[in-house]
Design an enzyme around this catalytic site. Structure first.
Site, PDB file in Angstrom:
ATOM      1  N   TRP A 136       1.002  -1.111   0.019  1.00  0.00           N
ATOM      2  CA  TRP A 136      -0.098  -0.055  -0.193  1.00  0.00           C
ATOM      3  C   TRP A 136       0.852   1.275  -0.001  1.00  0.00           C
ATOM      4  O   TRP A 136       0.638   2.034  -0.647  1.00  0.00           O
ATOM      5  CB  TRP A 136      -0.962  -0.045   1.208  1.00  0.00           C
ATOM      6  CG  TRP A 136      -1.990  -0.812   0.761  1.00  0.00           C
ATOM      7  CD1 TRP A 136      -2.162  -2.249   1.528  1.00  0.00           C
ATOM      8  CD2 TRP A 136      -2.879  -0.945  -0.067  1.00  0.00           C
ATOM      9  NE1 TRP A 136      -3.287  -3.102   0.860  1.00  0.00           N
ATOM     10  CE2 TRP A 136      -3.793  -2.430  -0.074  1.00  0.00           C
ATOM     11  CE3 TRP A 136      -3.255  -0.113  -1.126  1.00  0.00           C
ATOM     12  CZ2 TRP A 136      -4.885  -2.453  -1.042  1.00  0.00           C
ATOM     13  CZ3 TRP A 136      -4.301  -0.421  -2.010  1.00  0.00           C
ATOM     14  CH2 TRP A 136      -5.154  -1.511  -2.022  1.00  0.00           C
ATOM     15  N   ASP A 206      -1.577   6.540   6.473  1.00  0.00           N
ATOM     16  CA  ASP A 206      -2.732   5.523   5.871  1.00  0.00           C
ATOM     17  C   ASP A 206      -2.955   4.527   6.986  1.00  0.00           C
ATOM     18  O   ASP A 206      -2.374   3.468   7.354  1.00  0.00           O
ATOM     19  CB  ASP A 206      -2.444   4.919   4.890  1.00  0.00           C
ATOM     20  CG  ASP A 206      -3.268   3.874   4.326  1.00  0.00           C
ATOM     21  OD1 ASP A 206      -4.562   3.650   4.745  1.00  0.00           O
ATOM     22  OD2 ASP A 206      -3.195   3.446   3.132  1.00  0.00           O
ATOM     23  N   LYS A 230     -12.777  -1.895   6.792  1.00  0.00           N
ATOM     24  CA  LYS A 230     -12.276  -2.791   7.607  1.00  0.00           C
ATOM     25  C   LYS A 230     -12.807  -2.789   9.003  1.00  0.00           C
ATOM     26  O   LYS A 230     -13.600  -3.519   9.308  1.00  0.00           O
ATOM     27  CB  LYS A 230     -10.461  -2.515   7.540  1.00  0.00           C
ATOM     28  CG  LYS A 230     -10.024  -3.044   6.294  1.00  0.00           C
ATOM     29  CD  LYS A 230      -9.548  -1.869   5.596  1.00  0.00           C
ATOM     30  CE  LYS A 230      -8.809  -2.018   4.458  1.00  0.00           C
ATOM     31  NZ  LYS A 230      -8.709  -3.203   3.638  1.00  0.00           N
TER      32      LYS A 230
HETATM   33  C1  LIG Z   1      -3.479   0.025   4.212  1.00  0.00           C
HETATM   34  C2  LIG Z   1      -4.507   0.251   2.997  1.00  0.00           C
HETATM   35  N1  LIG Z   1      -4.357   1.585   2.208  1.00  0.00           N
HETATM   36  C3  LIG Z   1      -5.233   1.689   1.200  1.00  0.00           C
HETATM   37  C4  LIG Z   1      -6.209   0.839   0.625  1.00  0.00           C
HETATM   38  C5  LIG Z   1      -7.116   1.020  -0.484  1.00  0.00           C
HETATM   39  O1  LIG Z   1      -8.170   1.327  -0.091  1.00  0.00           O
HETATM   40  P1  LIG Z   1      -9.264   1.603  -1.219  1.00  0.00           P
HETATM   41  O2  LIG Z   1      -9.372   0.258  -2.119  1.00  0.00           O
HETATM   42  O3  LIG Z   1     -10.640   1.703  -0.526  1.00  0.00           O
HETATM   43  O4  LIG Z   1      -8.989   2.836  -2.162  1.00  0.00           O
HETATM   44  C6  LIG Z   1      -6.497  -0.458   1.331  1.00  0.00           C
HETATM   45  C7  LIG Z   1      -7.228  -1.379   0.906  1.00  0.00           C
HETATM   46  O5  LIG Z   1      -7.481  -2.541   1.389  1.00  0.00           O
HETATM   47  C8  LIG Z   1      -5.389  -0.701   2.498  1.00  0.00           C
HETATM   48  O6  LIG Z   1      -5.511  -1.934   3.150  1.00  0.00           O
END
Ligand SMILES: Cc1ncc(COP(=O)(O)O)c(C=O)c1O
Length: 394
Positions: A136, A206, A230
């Site tokens: 991520w 994040d 989550k």
């Molecule tokens: C730590 C983290 N950041 C970002 C995201 C991306 O989230 P989204 O798909 O809602 O944009 C996720 C998705 O699982 C994640 O676990």
């Protein structure tokens, strides 16, 4: 709403375990169906508390005697504004978010925040620091690179993202517009268990897969963002907590939909918000309060994670690749000694109604996501299953 979820939450706490299924207790305060539910270890969209789903079910046709569903209400109606305000108040209350921070309920996921953060906090020629601890983080860095100058201050990529580099090895730029971390790497199962003091440089995090799993000192951060799917609700809402002095710095010509100041001024209703997801997030927050808040849920979360990691550490058949000091409480990544058994493991788990244990396609192996809504009995059932599988195949 408070009465409804209270009744359903009480009922959910009385659920009994039959095999690996949770059969809802019939002795509840209102007529309920008996619906067997599997244990869902999905990383997101993830399991929601039974009580929340039951409350939503009860209110789906008629929200509190209004004769219509929340899905059918105007976001400007008094009823919905009340739902939205209550969700924000509960969120602030649970996390201890003061008035010096705005709480925004946005769309576009954490993925949109990968771009909104640099657009709002850094100019094109500014330097921004990123700490790279997983996939991520890779995505956040790639997006920021399109918008400003990224300094990767520390990375565990060479070690397959199995830890968070020690803070004294970070090469921070004193002139950075912000320092960005991924508080919990959902894919690798690598979590910060404490955050560094970055002085006058705002710390941006994040926290998609760790927010609301434990108490947090929000004042350490300039900005926090998290996708809801989550610990906060279904997909569709992204919560952003931003210190008010950081709002209003977006680049010239930033479209209003990407500008925190426009969202803050409109109370997150610049355009039609995802009303039903917001309502469900409100129910989840109410449920969380009824569990005793973040201190209480953290105690359960730590215990769930500790016993699952202990089961792996005590076996030669399962292995967790993550450094002990950074093992996630929420996403427990592990491998089998012989990966040719992965398919058999997943099939046998499904037969026991232990669902979604497959690791992310980019890393393989297994991953058990054990967010707030995963009851401790679900983790116990997984541990029992793992022992039985090892006895058969080990
Ligand atoms: C730590 C983290 N950041 C970002 C995201 C991306 O989230 P989204 O798909 O809602 O944009 C996720 C998705 O699982 C994640 O676990």
């Amino acid at each position: 709403m408070a009465t409804t979820i209270a009744a359903t939450a009480t009922a959910a706490m009385k659920t009994k375990t039959t095999g690996n299924r949770r059969d809802n207790d019939k002795a509840t305060t209102r007529q309920r169906q008996t619906v067997p539910r599997a244990y869902n270890f999905s990383p997101g969209p993830a399991a929601l508390p039974d009580a929340v789903l039951e409350c939503a079910q009860a209110e789906i046709l008629d929200y509190q005697g209004r004769g219509l569903s929340v899905m059918e209400m105007s976001h400007r109606s008094a009823e919905f504004v009340e739902i939205a305000e209550r969700a924000e108040a509960d969120f602030r209350n649970l996390l201890g978010v003061g008035d010096d921070y705005a709480v925004l309920f946005l769309q576009g996921g954490a993925t949109l925040q990968f771009a909104m953060v640099p657009i709002n906090l850094a100019s094109e020629d500014a330097v921004v620091d990123y700490v790279h601890t997983g996939l991520w983080g890779t995505k956040a860095i790639a997006e920021a690179r399109k918008l400003c100058r990224v300094n990767v201050a520390a990375s565990s990529e060479e070690d397959n993202f199995n830890h968070v580099p020690h803070v004294d090895t970070w090469r921070l730029n004193p002139d950075a517009a912000y320092v960005h971390v991924t508080g919990n790497e959902t894919i690798g199962g690598v979590e910060f268990h404490e955050y560094p003091n970055t002085g006058d440089v705002p710390l941006v995090a994040d926290l998609s897969s760790t927010l609301l799993s434990r108490p947090l000192d929000v004042e350490q951060f300039g900005l926090i963002y998290a996708s809801a799917q989550k610990n906060l609700g279904p997909a569709g809402v992204t919560v952003v907590v931003v210190r008010r002095d950081l709002i209003g710095r977006a680049r010239a010509n930033t479209p209003c939909t990407l500008d925190y100041s426009a969202h803050a001024a409109a109370n997150s209703m610049l355009n039609t918000p995802p009303t039903y997801a917001w309502y469900l997030a409100g129910l989840v927050l109410e449920w969380l309060k009824q569990q005793g808040g973040l201190e209480a849920i953290a105690e359960v979360n730590e215990r769930k994670a500790r016993k699952l990691y202990a089961a792996m550490d005590g076996s030669n058949f399962y292995r967790c690749p993550v450094a002990k000091r950074n093992r996630s409480w929420m996403n427990v990544a592990f491998t089998l000694a012989d990966d040719s058994l992965d398919g058999a493991f997943l099939r046998a788990a499904e037969e026991r109604e232990l669902l979604n244990l497959k690791g992310h396609r980019s890393v393989g192996g297994m991953r058990a996501s054990i967010y707030n809504a995963m009851p401790e009995a679900g983790v116990d059932a997984l541990i029992d299953f793992m022992a039985a599988f090892e006895a058969e195949y080990g």
